[in-house]
Design a protein around this motif. Structure first.
Motif, PDB file in Angstrom:
ATOM      1  N   TYR A 160       0.907  -1.033  -0.024  1.00 40.17           N
ATOM      2  CA  TYR A 160      -0.047   0.051  -0.084  1.00 40.17           C
ATOM      3  C   TYR A 160       1.010   1.210   0.175  1.00 40.17           C
ATOM      4  O   TYR A 160       2.149   1.205   0.495  1.00 40.17           O
ATOM      5  N   THR A 161       0.312   2.420  -0.383  1.00 38.58           N
ATOM      6  CA  THR A 161       0.888   3.553  -0.513  1.00 38.58           C
ATOM      7  C   THR A 161       1.129   4.140   0.913  1.00 38.58           C
ATOM      8  O   THR A 161       0.094   4.303   1.635  1.00 38.58           O
ATOM      9  N   ASP A 162       2.332   4.531   1.277  1.00 37.90           N
ATOM     10  CA  ASP A 162       2.702   4.992   2.592  1.00 37.90           C
ATOM     11  C   ASP A 162       1.914   6.249   2.877  1.00 37.90           C
ATOM     12  O   ASP A 162       1.833   7.039   2.047  1.00 37.90           O
ATOM     13  N   THR A 164      -1.302   6.447   3.939  1.00 38.06           N
ATOM     14  CA  THR A 164      -2.659   6.595   3.497  1.00 38.06           C
ATOM     15  C   THR A 164      -3.475   5.882   4.606  1.00 38.06           C
ATOM     16  O   THR A 164      -4.769   5.971   4.731  1.00 38.06           O
ATOM     17  N   ALA A 166      -3.523   2.889   5.553  1.00 35.39           N
ATOM     18  CA  ALA A 166      -4.142   1.577   5.131  1.00 35.39           C
ATOM     19  C   ALA A 166      -3.993   0.689   6.224  1.00 35.39           C
ATOM     20  O   ALA A 166      -4.888  -0.384   6.286  1.00 35.39           O
ATOM     21  N   PRO A 221      -8.590   2.079   0.758  1.00 39.67           N
ATOM     22  CA  PRO A 221      -7.903   3.661   0.044  1.00 39.67           C
ATOM     23  C   PRO A 221      -6.129   3.360  -0.051  1.00 39.67           C
ATOM     24  O   PRO A 221      -5.690   2.993   1.235  1.00 39.67           O
ATOM     25  N   GLY A 222      -5.516   3.511  -0.719  1.00 40.47           N
ATOM     26  CA  GLY A 222      -4.192   3.329  -0.772  1.00 40.47           C
ATOM     27  C   GLY A 222      -3.779   1.948  -1.248  1.00 40.47           C
ATOM     28  O   GLY A 222      -2.438   1.772  -1.107  1.00 40.47           O
TER      29      GLY A 222
END
Length: 241
Positions: A160-162, A164, A166, A221-222
């Motif tokens: 996952y995108t850091d 966010t 998540a 999300p992310g």
């Protein structure tokens, strides 16, 4: 027996303290190599402290003992056992659905026992306990993790995108589905577009198969990727633990 070998009580005490230092250092090095919160220094200090308190209990008040002041060398040792429980509890981390640090807490407990055994002159017992500790963690524990469970697919790798949030949503999804979660490893990397992504290996334990959560996890999300580690290993031609 000890006094006949070394000649005086001071020599005995220093030898026992040195034995505690060596054996507790072995346990501390193992924890340090595994990068645990309580590493070499913590374990050596715990072991030496337990040893010193026990030596004080055994030797420090012997001159005060008399008919009206009976000497009980077990009192301080008993308090050491109680006090180590609080120190062990301090290294245990409990999240909403995770518990970490239990092994380190156990290592602190056995380090104190090794120190007390050395102080009591039971160096052979302390040495065997140290060897047993190393065999348990370095030999048997990895073998036990290889034993197949009812659901072989308990591990999932998420990317996952850091930044966010998540991970918080992942734990919420796991908890709502009745799973407990443990972290097996994580790393951060940079993508070609400059974004920072986090890859985390998670182990989910619960009544159902963790794969049932994959659709819900992918909607967080992310989230960039959600796959079982067994599927990843199969794709890469690796053996699955």
């Amino acid at each position: 027996m000890w006094q006949s070998l070394l000649g005086d009580e001071v020599g005995v005490q220093l030898m026992l303290l040195g034995s505690a230092f060596v054996l507790c250092s072995v346990i501390g090095v193992e924890r340090q190599v595994r990068r645990k919160s309580a590493g070499y220094s913590t374990h050596v200090l715990v072991g030496l402290g337990a040893c010193i308190f026990t030596l004080i209990s055994a030797y420090g008040f012997s001159g005060l003992a008399g008919a009206d002041t009976p000497h009980d060398p077990t009192r301080i040792a008993a308090q050491v056992v109680s006090g180590i429980g609080f120190l062990g509890a301090g290294v245990i981390f409990k999240g909403s659905s995770t518990v970490r640090g239990l092994t380190t807490a156990g290592s602190i407990w056995i380090t104190a026992a090794v120190g007390m055994a050395c102080a009591a002159g039971m160096v052979a017992l302390a040495a065997v306990a140290t060897v047993g500790y190393l065999i348990t963690l370095l030999v048997f524990a990895p073998l036990v993790r290889k034993i197949p469970t009812d659901s072989a697919d308990t591990d999932i790798r998420v990317v996952y995108t850091d930044g966010t949030g998540a991970m918080r949503h992942i734990l919420e999804v796991a908890s709502s589905n009745g799973f407990s979660t443990s972290f097996e490893g994580s790393r951060k990397t940079q993508t070609k577009d400059g974004a920072t992504v986090v890859t985390v290996d998670l182990r989910f334990l619960g009544g159902a198969a963790p794969q049932t959560m994959i659709p819900a996890l992918t909607e967080i999300p992310g989230m960039r990727s959600v796959k079982s580690t067994k599927a990843l290993a199969t794709a890469e031609g690796e053996d699955v633990d």
